[in-house]
Each structure stands twice: as C-alpha cells, then as structure tokens.
Design a protein around this motif. Structure first.
Motif, mmCIF file in Angstrom:
data_model
loop_
_atom_site.group_PDB
_atom_site.id
_atom_site.type_symbol
_atom_site.label_atom_id
_atom_site.label_comp_id
_atom_site.label_asym_id
_atom_site.label_seq_id
_atom_site.Cartn_x
_atom_site.Cartn_y
_atom_site.Cartn_z
ATOM 1 N N ILE A 141 0.837 -1.210 0.000
ATOM 2 C CA ILE A 141 0.000 0.000 0.000
ATOM 3 C C ILE A 141 0.866 1.252 0.000
ATOM 4 O O ILE A 141 0.610 2.215 -0.726
ATOM 5 C CB ILE A 141 -0.958 -0.018 1.207
ATOM 6 N N ASP A 142 1.933 1.235 0.816
ATOM 7 C CA ASP A 142 2.855 2.371 0.827
ATOM 8 C C ASP A 142 3.448 2.586 -0.565
ATOM 9 O O ASP A 142 3.585 3.722 -1.031
ATOM 10 C CB ASP A 142 3.982 2.121 1.834
ATOM 11 N N GLN A 143 3.792 1.480 -1.217
ATOM 12 C CA GLN A 143 4.431 1.571 -2.539
ATOM 13 C C GLN A 143 3.459 2.127 -3.585
ATOM 14 O O GLN A 143 3.828 2.944 -4.420
ATOM 15 C CB GLN A 143 4.936 0.185 -2.959
ATOM 16 N N ILE A 144 2.207 1.709 -3.506
ATOM 17 C CA ILE A 144 1.191 2.213 -4.452
ATOM 18 C C ILE A 144 1.008 3.713 -4.271
ATOM 19 O O ILE A 144 1.001 4.473 -5.240
ATOM 20 C CB ILE A 144 -0.143 1.467 -4.249
ATOM 21 N N ILE A 145 0.858 4.149 -3.010
ATOM 22 C CA ILE A 145 0.635 5.580 -2.737
ATOM 23 C C ILE A 145 1.833 6.398 -3.201
ATOM 24 O O ILE A 145 1.688 7.449 -3.824
ATOM 25 C CB ILE A 145 0.355 5.797 -1.238
ATOM 26 N N HIS A 146 3.048 5.878 -2.928
ATOM 27 C CA HIS A 146 4.257 6.593 -3.333
ATOM 28 C C HIS A 146 4.348 6.697 -4.856
ATOM 29 O O HIS A 146 4.686 7.758 -5.407
ATOM 30 C CB HIS A 146 5.479 5.872 -2.768
ATOM 31 N N SER A 147 4.056 5.612 -5.550
ATOM 32 C CA SER A 147 4.119 5.621 -7.010
ATOM 33 C C SER A 147 3.060 6.543 -7.607
ATOM 34 O O SER A 147 3.344 7.292 -8.557
ATOM 35 C CB SER A 147 3.926 4.197 -7.540
ATOM 36 N N LEU A 148 1.848 6.505 -7.074
ATOM 37 C CA LEU A 148 0.780 7.362 -7.583
ATOM 38 C C LEU A 148 1.100 8.844 -7.380
ATOM 39 O O LEU A 148 0.737 9.682 -8.204
ATOM 40 C CB LEU A 148 -0.542 7.013 -6.900
ATOM 41 N N ARG A 149 1.776 9.174 -6.270
ATOM 42 C CA ARG A 149 2.126 10.582 -6.047
ATOM 43 C C ARG A 149 2.978 11.134 -7.181
ATOM 44 O O ARG A 149 2.811 12.288 -7.609
ATOM 45 C CB ARG A 149 2.891 10.727 -4.725
ATOM 46 N N LEU A 150 3.893 10.291 -7.690
ATOM 47 C CA LEU A 150 4.790 10.753 -8.751
ATOM 48 C C LEU A 150 4.085 10.899 -10.089
ATOM 49 O O LEU A 150 4.432 11.766 -10.901
ATOM 50 C CB LEU A 150 5.962 9.777 -8.893
ATOM 51 N N GLU A 151 3.095 10.061 -10.339
ATOM 52 C CA GLU A 151 2.465 10.030 -11.647
ATOM 53 C C GLU A 151 1.104 10.716 -11.695
ATOM 54 O O GLU A 151 0.761 11.351 -12.687
ATOM 55 C CB GLU A 151 2.321 8.571 -12.116
ATOM 56 N N ASN A 152 0.302 10.545 -10.615
ATOM 57 C CA ASN A 152 -1.030 11.148 -10.589
ATOM 58 C C ASN A 152 -1.434 11.355 -9.119
ATOM 59 O O ASN A 152 -1.985 10.461 -8.473
ATOM 60 C CB ASN A 152 -2.045 10.255 -11.295
ATOM 61 N N ALA A 153 -1.129 12.531 -8.632
ATOM 62 C CA ALA A 153 -1.325 12.811 -7.203
ATOM 63 C C ALA A 153 -2.780 12.682 -6.789
ATOM 64 O O ALA A 153 -3.083 12.272 -5.667
ATOM 65 C CB ALA A 153 -0.808 14.208 -6.875
ATOM 66 N N ASP A 154 -3.699 13.041 -7.696
ATOM 67 C CA ASP A 154 -5.116 12.934 -7.358
ATOM 68 C C ASP A 154 -5.520 11.497 -7.089
ATOM 69 O O ASP A 154 -6.324 11.216 -6.202
ATOM 70 C CB ASP A 154 -5.974 13.516 -8.478
ATOM 71 N N TYR A 155 -4.942 10.567 -7.895
ATOM 72 C CA TYR A 155 -5.229 9.146 -7.671
ATOM 73 C C TYR A 155 -4.680 8.697 -6.311
ATOM 74 O O TYR A 155 -5.295 7.872 -5.621
ATOM 75 C CB TYR A 155 -4.604 8.303 -8.772
ATOM 76 N N ALA A 156 -3.540 9.242 -5.933
ATOM 77 C CA ALA A 156 -2.960 8.887 -4.635
ATOM 78 C C ALA A 156 -3.898 9.298 -3.498
ATOM 79 O O ALA A 156 -4.114 8.549 -2.543
ATOM 80 C CB ALA A 156 -1.608 9.572 -4.465
ATOM 81 N N LEU A 157 -4.482 10.495 -3.623
ATOM 82 C CA LEU A 157 -5.418 10.976 -2.595
ATOM 83 C C LEU A 157 -6.663 10.112 -2.532
ATOM 84 O O LEU A 157 -7.155 9.771 -1.445
ATOM 85 C CB LEU A 157 -5.811 12.430 -2.878
ATOM 86 N N LEU A 158 -7.184 9.734 -3.726
ATOM 87 C CA LEU A 158 -8.379 8.890 -3.763
ATOM 88 C C LEU A 158 -8.106 7.530 -3.124
ATOM 89 O O LEU A 158 -8.908 7.006 -2.349
ATOM 90 C CB LEU A 158 -8.844 8.709 -5.209
ATOM 91 N N PHE A 159 -6.965 6.955 -3.480
ATOM 92 C CA PHE A 159 -6.606 5.643 -2.960
ATOM 93 C C PHE A 159 -6.440 5.700 -1.440
ATOM 94 O O PHE A 159 -6.923 4.831 -0.707
ATOM 95 C CB PHE A 159 -5.304 5.184 -3.634
ATOM 96 N N PHE A 160 -5.772 6.739 -0.952
ATOM 97 C CA PHE A 160 -5.524 6.916 0.484
ATOM 98 C C PHE A 160 -6.849 7.045 1.247
ATOM 99 O O PHE A 160 -7.074 6.378 2.254
ATOM 100 C CB PHE A 160 -4.661 8.168 0.680
ATOM 101 N N ASP A 161 -7.741 7.909 0.740
ATOM 102 C CA ASP A 161 -9.022 8.142 1.426
ATOM 103 C C ASP A 161 -9.921 6.921 1.388
ATOM 104 O O ASP A 161 -10.625 6.622 2.362
ATOM 105 C CB ASP A 161 -9.747 9.328 0.786
ATOM 106 N N LEU A 162 -9.929 6.207 0.258
ATOM 107 C CA LEU A 162 -10.798 5.031 0.125
ATOM 108 C C LEU A 162 -10.433 3.967 1.150
ATOM 109 O O LEU A 162 -11.297 3.425 1.839
ATOM 110 C CB LEU A 162 -10.697 4.455 -1.287
ATOM 111 N N LEU A 163 -9.136 3.667 1.268
ATOM 112 C CA LEU A 163 -8.719 2.646 2.224
ATOM 113 C C LEU A 163 -9.027 3.074 3.664
ATOM 114 O O LEU A 163 -9.432 2.255 4.485
ATOM 115 C CB LEU A 163 -7.222 2.378 2.078
#
Length: 780
Positions: free
Chosen positions: A89-111
């Motif tokens: 999960i940490d790796q997904i959030i970190h990767s999404l921040r670099l490529e699509n920060a909005d997706y990182a926020l959605l993923f973080f909030d959903l979980l």
C-alpha cells in the motif's frame, strides 16, 4: 473490514517506485492480459477471477485503464485489497504521487474511510506533501492532526526523524514541517511542538507566524512564552497583529501588568501605528482584574493614537463596568458606541441585561431587551437564559416558565444552564415533582443532566423528607456514569438527620466511609456537628480521630463544631484548649469560634473571660459579627450595664453591622426587668425605624413586662392593638395575660381570653387552665 490486514512492514522513503515505464506509456501500450482481464471482469461482474500475480502493478495499471472510480469500487479490488500488505500500500501511494497525485489521494481516502485502514506514517507524510504541493492547507492540517491523534504525546522525535531522513528533498517539505509543529501546538502537545521547532531551526527550515502565534498562545501562562517571543523576533518573520496581543494577554494573565503596559509602549515606539487588538487585550486584562478605571484610560488612549475602538473594545469595557455595578456608566458607553458608528450587537445587549440581572433589577434588564428589539436584533438563547436566571434567582419561577414557553415557540431549546436554574428554583419552592418532570424533559430532547442537576434534585427531595427517593435518584445518576462528589452525599446525610434518625444517618455515613467515597472533610463535618449539637461530644471526638488517622485535614468548621460540643457539655476548659490548638492545623479562628466560646462564658456568668476573648478576637483582626455583639450585649445586661449595652447597639450601626430581632429582644427584656418600660418601648420603635420586624418573642417580652411591672390595663391595650394590626401572637402572649388577670381575680377577662385562644386554634392544656382557675379562686 480490516483494521490491520498484515503485519506492518517498515518502509523508508525514498523507495524505488514500481513503474514499468513512464506511466503515460502504459496508456498507449497494449494492456497486460491481467489488466485486460480486470476490465472484462468488472464489466461482466465475473467473480471467478483469481488473484493477480503482482497486485501492485495490476492496481497501478488498472487505475490508468479503468479510472479510479471504476477500479477502486469494483468487485476485483474489493477481493484483492485484503491481501495487500502495508508495504504494498505504501508503494502504491508513493508511485501514484509521482504520476497522478489525485489518484494517490483517492486511494488513500478510500482505504481509510471505507476499509478502516490505518495508514503508515510514511504514507501519511506522502499525502501530506501532496496537500502541501497543492496548497490545500486545511486538508494538510487535517491529515497531520489525524496522525497525531493516533501517535499521541511524545511522538515528535520519531516523526521528525522519518520526515528528515525520507522526505528532506521533497517539494513543499518546509510547509509540512511547519504544519506538523502547528498541529502539535493545536493539540496542546507543547513539548512536541517545541521539539519540532528546534529541529526546524537545526535544519534551517523556517516556521510561519501562524505556528509561532499558536505556540505563544498555548504558553502564555508560563515563562516559556518569553523564549518563544524572542525566537519570533530573532527569526525575522513579519509578526501579525495578533502576536503582540497574545504576548500582552500572557503578561496580564501572569499579573505582570506593568510589564504589559511597558511592552505596549515599546511596540508603539517601533510601529508606525499601534494595533487595536493589543489595546483590546490590555483593556480585557485590566477589566478581568477589576481595574476598570485603568481599562478606561487605555480605551481613551486608542482615540489619541487615531484608532477607533471596535465592538469588542466597547463590549469588553461595558462588561467590566457591569461587573463593577456601574450600570449608568455602562449605558453611557453604549450610547458612545452608537455615536462613533459602532452598532451595538446582541453581545452588547446581553452584557447589559446580565449586569442588571446581577443587581436584581429585572425592570432594567427588560428595558435593554426592548432596546435590542427596537434596534432590529432578536434575542438569542443567551438572552433568554439571562432573563430566566434573573427571575428564578429572585424567586419568580412563574415568569421563568413563561420565558421558557416563549423560547420554545421561537424554536429555541433550553440549554443545561436554563434547566438547572429552573430545577433549582422549583426545588427551593418545594415543587420537586415538577422539577423531576423537567429532568425527564431534558433527557427527551437529548440534554444530558450533569452532577449539578442531579445534586440539586437529590437535595430537594431530601429536604422534603423523601430521602429514599433521593437515594434512588442518586443510584440512577451513578448508573449513567456520573461520578458524585460530596454534595449529593451531604444532601442524603442531612435528609436522614433532619428526619431525626441519627442512627440511620450514621449507618449511611459508615457505609460511605468503608467504600472509600469520603475523601474530604464535608461529610465528617456534618456528623460531628450533629453529635456536638446533641451533646454527644464523645462520638464527635471519635470521628475527629478518624479524620486524623485517614490524613484528612480538618477545617475550621470541624473545630468550631467540637468547641460548640464542649461548650454545650460545660467543658469550657477543654473548649479553650481547642481554640489554642487551632494554629497547629494551619487554621485561623473565625468569628464563629470566638462567639461560641464567648456565649458559653456569658451563660456561665464569667463576663470577664468573655471580654478577654473579645479583646483577643480584635487583636487577631477577626471581625465581630452582629451575633458576637448580641452575646456581648447579653453579658452587659447580666451585669446590669444597660447604658453600655445601648451604646454598643449604636456602635454596631456605626461599624456597618445590623442588629437583628434577637439583639433587640435581649436588651428590651433587660430594660423590662429593670422596670424601665419606657426605654423598652423606645427600643421597640427603633426596631421599626430600622426595618427590623419584631418577632413574637419581642411582643411576649413586652406584654410580660407590662403585666409584671406596669398597669394591666396598659397590657390589655397593647394586646388589643397588636390584634388589630394582625400581628401574629403566640400562645405565650395569651397565657401571660390570662395568668395576670387570673392573679387579679378577673375571671371574666380570663375566660374571654381562653375563648379567644380556642378561636385562634391554640391547643388548651390542663397545665394552663387549672393553675389559672386556682388563681382566679384565690383572687375572688
């Protein structure tokens, strides 16, 4: 669904993100078989999909193909998410921040919101940097505060280490540091906030004035605020108008008034324009300390500096004047407020209404409310609360209930204060059942009665003798998790004692003592006082020894009760030893202490010892009360020093002490015995001039004096005059006059008075009739 799915795997950033190639290429290249399968299964809701071999890459790829809404809420994601480790999960959030920060926020909030997932510190800091980069400071503060709620006090060192080691080169890192210090300060974790600031200084990261102001506010009661203020000046950060006002407020709260004034003058010299907020803070500080005149001088100084006071300035000063009872001046300032173009608000009118209420002037409070309405302002819940409190505290509970109905009709619900005042007023007037109905009403509308509410009701029930109902209500209170103090226990104990069941009260007392519910002196004082008044000084002393054994400090009330008990049992030497021992407990004797002993010596006829105690009392600056002077007057009367007694009565008025009917009765009786009936009646008239209502005892003394030492016809005239004035006479007055006429042989008059006694409803006992008839017979 999952609070913690797998064991936490520690992760240190920066971690090499799992990116197959630049993410944009994933969109234009052929999706993997698994990714295609995800899309197909989500469209067909096929539940037979096996878990992908690489969930992280599948999620990242699926996000680009399906979008976050479809993927993250789809069936496949719901089945795969329980298998994700914390590191994944940490790796997904970190990767999404670099490529699509909005997706990182959605993923973080959903979980977090839908799966109850507790993210790691690392992921939280990643999201914090995303918010910081987007300047979404409110969200940044929220995510950090949530983390600090979980981490708690003392977490700053480890969080700072992670933030420095893993995120130091990230964009907006300084903003995250600053907000972390601010979040600690807002949660009043002051030591953690100071640690973060110290670390920021070492790393040459600059804190904002918002953070410094928050920390300064939390430390304004302590000396550390000086260090924080000096750090602000050393940092070179532009100060806000609130910085100096917070510092001045701290100086005022630490009673450093001179320093506060000097600081304001110093800042005036350095600033081109003084700040209204700083002046307001000083005005508020002086008003709270009771120095309203000084506050007014600073108010006037604002005009001198070309500043216009705002509504807060006026309201603060008006409140100070109201507390001091200067209502006329407070009203003048409200008029001045309007003249300077500052409209009085609801707060202004509420302050004035409360001022009149504190003085018991409800007519004045209503004039303020009418002016409020005239100005187009509507009363709020505080306005109604002030008025309800005013009427209830003056005993006019009916008006309080009328206001309650008006509140309800306007859609307002009473607050806990209004209900408590209404309940208390009902209990004082003996309407406890109505008060209990209000308790039910409170609970119906969702208000939770507190300890004060229950204690008031328990006291009301016990005072009416319904101790058992009081105990049941006490149990109900405890069942709701409200921990009692000594007040409800005191009410029950006093209720048991007032019913005359000392044994039952002692059993209740012992139960409390054994259960460890008596941690203070209050309940002991009640039992000791009762034993002392009953003359059971042995039991009182035994309880006193219990107090000492338990390490509970006695109060002056404890000692006064013991002294009274020894005086009642005529052990005056022992009572005197208790007076001498008071200092050993760090206590100071009160007027009650001395007056109790003085009265005992007076009753024993030892007037010399009584006057010695009076001199000692005055030498120790213990102010005599009107009761003390009454005892001294009684002593003077026993020595037939009537002129001195009268002089002492005059001295009382000169010292601002007001005699009561007992004081006058004492000296009137003495003048009657001295056969100076003229002076006795002069003193009676003096009582009326001073608005002291003579008691039935006063008239008993006068009637007896005229019967014994005067003319019986004068006694008859006095008696008839009192009846014509509807003055309440007791059985003693009738008996005195009947005996006097019987002794003179006036049977008709004696029988007539007997008839009047019967008409008035007095009980006629044989002890009165037989001796009187014998006297009549002798007279004939």
């Amino acid at each position: 669904m999952l609070n913690r799915i797998h064991q936490c795997v520690p992760l240190r950033f920066p971690v090499k993100p799992l990116i197959l190639s630049p993410l944009s290429s994933l969109i234009f290249t052929k999706p993997s078989v698994s990714a295609a399968k995800i899309a197909e299964d989500d469209l067909t809701t096929d539940t037979s999909l096996s878990k992908p071999r690489d969930a992280v890459s599948e999620i990242l790829t699926g996000l680009q193909i399906l979008g976050p809404s479809k993927l993250l809420r789809g069936h496949w994601f719901r089945t795969v998410v329980p298998s994700l480790s914390l590191a994944q999960i940490d790796q997904i959030i970190h990767s999404l921040r670099l490529e699509n920060a909005d997706y990182a926020l959605l993923f973080f909030d959903l979980l977090k919101n839908e799966y109850g997932f507790r993210h790691s510190r690392a992921s939280t800091f990643v999201i914090a940097h995303v918010f910081a980069g987007k300047r979404r400071l409110k969200d940044l503060r929220s995510v950090l505060q949530q983390m600090l709620q979980d981490e708690g006090s003392g977490s700053a060192p480890s969080l700072c280490e992670l933030l420095w080691n893993s995120f130091k080169d990230w964009d907006s890192n300084g903003v995250v540091w600053d907000m972390l210090a601010f979040a600690y300060s807002r949660f009043e974790m002051v030591h953690d906030a100071l640690f973060v600031l110290a670390k920021m200084k070492d790393l040459n990261v600059r804190a904002s004035i918002l953070t410094y102001n928050s920390l300064l506010y939390n430390l304004r009661h302590t000396d550390i605020m000086w260090d924080v203020y000096n750090a602000i000046k050393a940092s070179g950060i532009p100060q806000s108008e609130y910085t100096n006002s917070i510092f001045i407020d701290g100086l005022c709260k630490q009673s450093l008034i001179q320093e506060a004034v000097a600081f304001l003058r110093e800042t005036e010299g350095k600033e081109s324009r003084p700040c209204v907020v700083s002046f307001n803070t000083l005005i508020s500080g002086f008003c709270k300390m009771g120095f309203v005149d000084v506050a007014k001088s600073f108010f006037c100084m604002m005009f001198k500096h070309g500043l216009l006071p705002d509504a807060y300035s006026y309201n603060t000063l008006i409140h100070g004047l109201c507390v001091a009872g200067s209502m006329e001046e407070a009203l003048d300032f409200m008029n001045d407020m309007e003249e300077h173009g500052v409209e009085p608000d609801v707060v202004t009118f509420n302050i004035l209404a409360k001022g009149f209420r504190l003085l018991g002037l409800m007519s004045g409070a209503w004039k303020i409310i009418h002016k409020m309405l005239h100005n187009g302002l509507n009363p709020d819940i505080l306005t109604y609360t002030i008025l309800i409190c005013g009427y209830c505290l003056t005993g006019n509970v009916e008006e309080g209930f009328k206001l309650r109905e008006e509140m309800l009709s306007r859609g307002f619900h009473l607050n806990i204060t209004s209900y408590s005042v209404l309940l208390s007023s009902l209990c004082k007037s003996g309407r406890v059942n109505e008060a209990l109905s209000l308790l039910c009403e409170m609970e119906t509308i969702g208000l939770k009665p507190d300890l004060v509410t229950y204690s008031t009701l328990i006291h009301g029930l016990c005072k009416q003798g319904e101790v058992q109902r009081g105990i049941e209500l006490y149990k109900q209170m405890c069942s709701k998790g409200i921990h009692p103090n000594s007040f409800p226990h005191s009410a029950i104990l006093l209720g048991l004692l007032e019913k005359g069941t000392t044994l039952e009260a002692r059993m209740y007392f012992d139960t409390l003592a054994k259960s460890g519910l008596m941690e203070d002196i209050v309940l002991y004082n009640i039992m000791i006082d009762r034993y002392a008044k009953l003359g059971k000084i042995g039991e009182a002393v035994q309880l006193y020894k219990q107090i000492i054994e338990k390490g509970i400090a006695p109060s002056i009330v404890t000692v006064n009760s013991l002294i009274y008990g020894f005086c009642k049992t005529r052990k005056l030497a022992e009572a005197g030893r208790w007076l001498d021992a008071i200092g050993a407990y760090g206590l100071e004797p009160s007027s009650v202490t001395y007056t109790t002993l003085m009265n005992a010596f007076c009753e024993e006829g030892n007037i010399h010892a009584m006057f010695e105690l009076l001199q000692e009392m005055e030498s120790r600056a213990v102010e005599p009360t009107h009761v003390t002077y009454t005892v001294v007057i009684k002593g003077l009367c026993k020595q037939w020093k009537l002129l001195k007694a009268v002089q002492l009565l005059e001295d009382m008025y000169a010292k601002g002490l007001y005699p009561d009917e007992m004081t006058y009765n004492t000296i009137i009786q003495c003048f009657c015995k001295a056969q100076n009936l003229k002076k006795a009646f002069q003193l009676h008239n003096e009582m009326l001039l001073h608005n002291i209502q003579p008691s039935p005892v006063t008239y008993n003394v006068l009637i007896n004096g005229v019967c014994v030492y005067g003319d019986l016809k004068d006694a008859d005239r006095l008696f008839s005059s009192l009846l014509d004035q509807d003055i309440r006479l007791t059985k003693v007055a009738y008996t005195t006059l009947i005996k006097a006429h019987s002794a003179k042989g006036d049977v008709d008059k004696a029988v007539f008075l007997f008839g009047q006694m019967v008409e008035k409803g007095f009980e006629i006992s044989i002890e009165i009739i037989v001796p009187s008839l014998i006297d009549c017979a002798k007279g004939v």
